[in-house]
Design an enzyme around this catalytic site. Sequence first.
Site, PDB file in Angstrom:
ATOM      1  N   ASN A   1      84.849 -10.987  -5.102  1.00 40.52           N
ATOM      2  CA  ASN A   1      85.623 -10.434  -3.989  1.00 40.52           C
ATOM      3  C   ASN A   1      85.839 -11.516  -2.942  1.00 40.52           C
ATOM      4  OD1 ASN A   1      85.587  -7.861  -5.179  1.00 40.52           O
ATOM      5  ND2 ASN A   1      83.630  -7.363  -4.231  1.00 40.52           N
TER       6      ASN A   1
ATOM      7  N   ARG B   1      69.280  -9.508  -8.672  1.00 42.99           N
ATOM      8  CA  ARG B   1      69.811  -8.149  -8.859  1.00 42.99           C
ATOM      9  C   ARG B   1      70.314  -7.583  -7.532  1.00 42.99           C
ATOM     10  NH1 ARG B   1      69.369  -7.134 -14.073  1.00 42.99           N
ATOM     11  NH2 ARG B   1      67.702  -8.278 -15.143  1.00 42.99           N
ATOM     12  N   ASP B   2      71.499  -6.936  -7.605  1.00 42.62           N
ATOM     13  CA  ASP B   2      72.100  -6.324  -6.418  1.00 42.62           C
ATOM     14  C   ASP B   2      71.210  -5.175  -5.937  1.00 42.62           C
ATOM     15  OD1 ASP B   2      75.326  -6.265  -5.301  1.00 42.62           O
ATOM     16  OD2 ASP B   2      74.010  -4.592  -4.776  1.00 42.62           O
ATOM     17  N   ILE B   3      71.017  -5.048  -4.631  1.00 41.85           N
ATOM     18  CA  ILE B   3      70.162  -3.968  -4.113  1.00 41.85           C
ATOM     19  C   ILE B   3      70.820  -2.592  -4.236  1.00 41.85           C
ATOM     20  CG2 ILE B   3      68.467  -4.863  -2.460  1.00 41.85           C
ATOM     21  CD1 ILE B   3      70.599  -4.445  -0.286  1.00 41.85           C
TER      22      ILE B   3
ATOM     23  N   HIS C   1      80.039 -15.232  -4.064  1.00 37.30           N
ATOM     24  CA  HIS C   1      79.158 -14.712  -5.116  1.00 37.30           C
ATOM     25  C   HIS C   1      79.974 -14.060  -6.208  1.00 37.30           C
ATOM     26  CE1 HIS C   1      79.619 -11.745  -1.873  1.00 37.30           C
ATOM     27  NE2 HIS C   1      79.669 -10.829  -2.841  1.00 37.30           N
ATOM     28  N   MET C   2      79.443 -14.107  -7.415  1.00 32.47           N
ATOM     29  CA  MET C   2      80.044 -13.427  -8.560  1.00 32.47           C
ATOM     30  C   MET C   2      79.180 -12.235  -8.924  1.00 32.47           C
ATOM     31  SD  MET C   2      80.738 -14.898 -12.392  1.00 32.47           S
ATOM     32  CE  MET C   2      82.220 -15.830 -11.989  1.00 32.47           C
ATOM     33  N   HIS C   3      79.790 -11.045  -8.982  1.00 33.96           N
ATOM     34  CA  HIS C   3      79.103  -9.855  -9.488  1.00 33.96           C
ATOM     35  C   HIS C   3      79.206  -9.858 -11.011  1.00 33.96           C
ATOM     36  CE1 HIS C   3      79.252  -7.421  -5.599  1.00 33.96           C
ATOM     37  NE2 HIS C   3      80.178  -8.328  -5.345  1.00 33.96           N
TER      38      HIS C   3
ATOM     39  N   VAL D   1      79.624  -9.883   2.162  1.00 35.11           N
ATOM     40  CA  VAL D   1      78.670 -10.965   2.438  1.00 35.11           C
ATOM     41  C   VAL D   1      79.433 -12.275   2.258  1.00 35.11           C
ATOM     42  CG1 VAL D   1      76.513 -12.084   1.783  1.00 35.11           C
ATOM     43  CG2 VAL D   1      76.704  -9.577   1.660  1.00 35.11           C
TER      44      VAL D   1
HETATM   45  P1  AMP Z   1      80.583  -8.078  -1.711  1.00 31.83           P
HETATM   46  O1  AMP Z   1      81.021  -6.713  -1.233  1.00 31.83           O
HETATM   47  O2  AMP Z   1      81.401  -8.588  -2.880  1.00 31.83           O
HETATM   48  O3  AMP Z   1      80.501  -9.073  -0.578  1.00 31.83           O
HETATM   49  O4  AMP Z   1      79.142  -7.879  -2.308  1.00 31.83           O
HETATM   50  C1  AMP Z   1      77.981  -7.976  -1.566  1.00 31.83           C
HETATM   51  C2  AMP Z   1      76.903  -7.350  -2.396  1.00 31.83           C
HETATM   52  O5  AMP Z   1      75.658  -7.805  -1.902  1.00 31.83           O
HETATM   53  C3  AMP Z   1      76.867  -5.822  -2.360  1.00 31.83           C
HETATM   54  O6  AMP Z   1      77.029  -5.314  -3.683  1.00 31.83           O
HETATM   55  C4  AMP Z   1      75.483  -5.510  -1.786  1.00 31.83           C
HETATM   56  O7  AMP Z   1      74.887  -4.387  -2.377  1.00 31.83           O
HETATM   57  C5  AMP Z   1      74.729  -6.791  -2.106  1.00 31.83           C
HETATM   58  N1  AMP Z   1      73.589  -7.112  -1.251  1.00 31.83           N
HETATM   59  C6  AMP Z   1      73.561  -7.112   0.103  1.00 31.83           C
HETATM   60  N2  AMP Z   1      72.344  -7.488   0.552  1.00 31.83           N
HETATM   61  C7  AMP Z   1      71.593  -7.748  -0.560  1.00 31.83           C
HETATM   62  C8  AMP Z   1      70.241  -8.175  -0.772  1.00 31.83           C
HETATM   63  N3  AMP Z   1      69.409  -8.431   0.249  1.00 31.83           N
HETATM   64  N4  AMP Z   1      69.816  -8.330  -2.047  1.00 31.83           N
HETATM   65  C9  AMP Z   1      70.637  -8.064  -3.079  1.00 31.83           C
HETATM   66  N5  AMP Z   1      71.920  -7.669  -2.952  1.00 31.83           N
HETATM   67  C10 AMP Z   1      72.393  -7.506  -1.708  1.00 31.83           C
END
Ligand code: AMP
Length: 115
Positions: free
Chosen positions: A88, A30-32, A101-103, A97
Amino acid sequence: MNPSCLFCKIAAGQAQANIVYQDELVTAFRDIHPVAPTHVLIVPNKHIQSVNQAELDDEHILGHLFTTARKIAEIDGISNGGYRAIVNTGVDGGQTVFHLHMHVIGGQRMQHPMG
Ligand code: AMP
Ligand code: ZN
C-alpha cells in the site's frame, strides 16, 4: 533508522514483534491484526517511507522483498496454494504505517475485486 518509526524499531529489535525471518536487508514479522491465517509484513531494515521515496539504489532491497515473500510462503507452507503480496502506498493506497512494507497474505482463498 528513524527513531520515531515503529517498523524501524521492530527491525532494530527495539520494539516487540513476532519475527518470522530477518537478514541484513529485511525483517519479516506477523501482522498484529491478521486478515488471513498467514499475514506477514516484510520491511526493509532501512527506513524508506513508501514506494514514492524508493530510489534506484534501493532496487536490491525492493527485489529482496519478493524473494523474502517466497521464503515466508515456504515457511508457512502456502507456496503451492498461493498467496497475495501487497504494498500500500500513501493515504489513498491504504498505507497507515509510513515505513515501506509488503503484506504477504495467504492460507485461504483471496477475494476479488480488490479496491
Ligand atoms: P498498511 O495499512 O499497509 O500501512 O499496513 C500497516 C499494517 O501494520 C496493518 O496491517 C497493521 O495491522 C500492522 N501493524 C501495525 N502495528 C503493528 C505492530 N506493532 N506489529 C505488527 N503489525 C503491526
Ligand atoms: Zn522506519
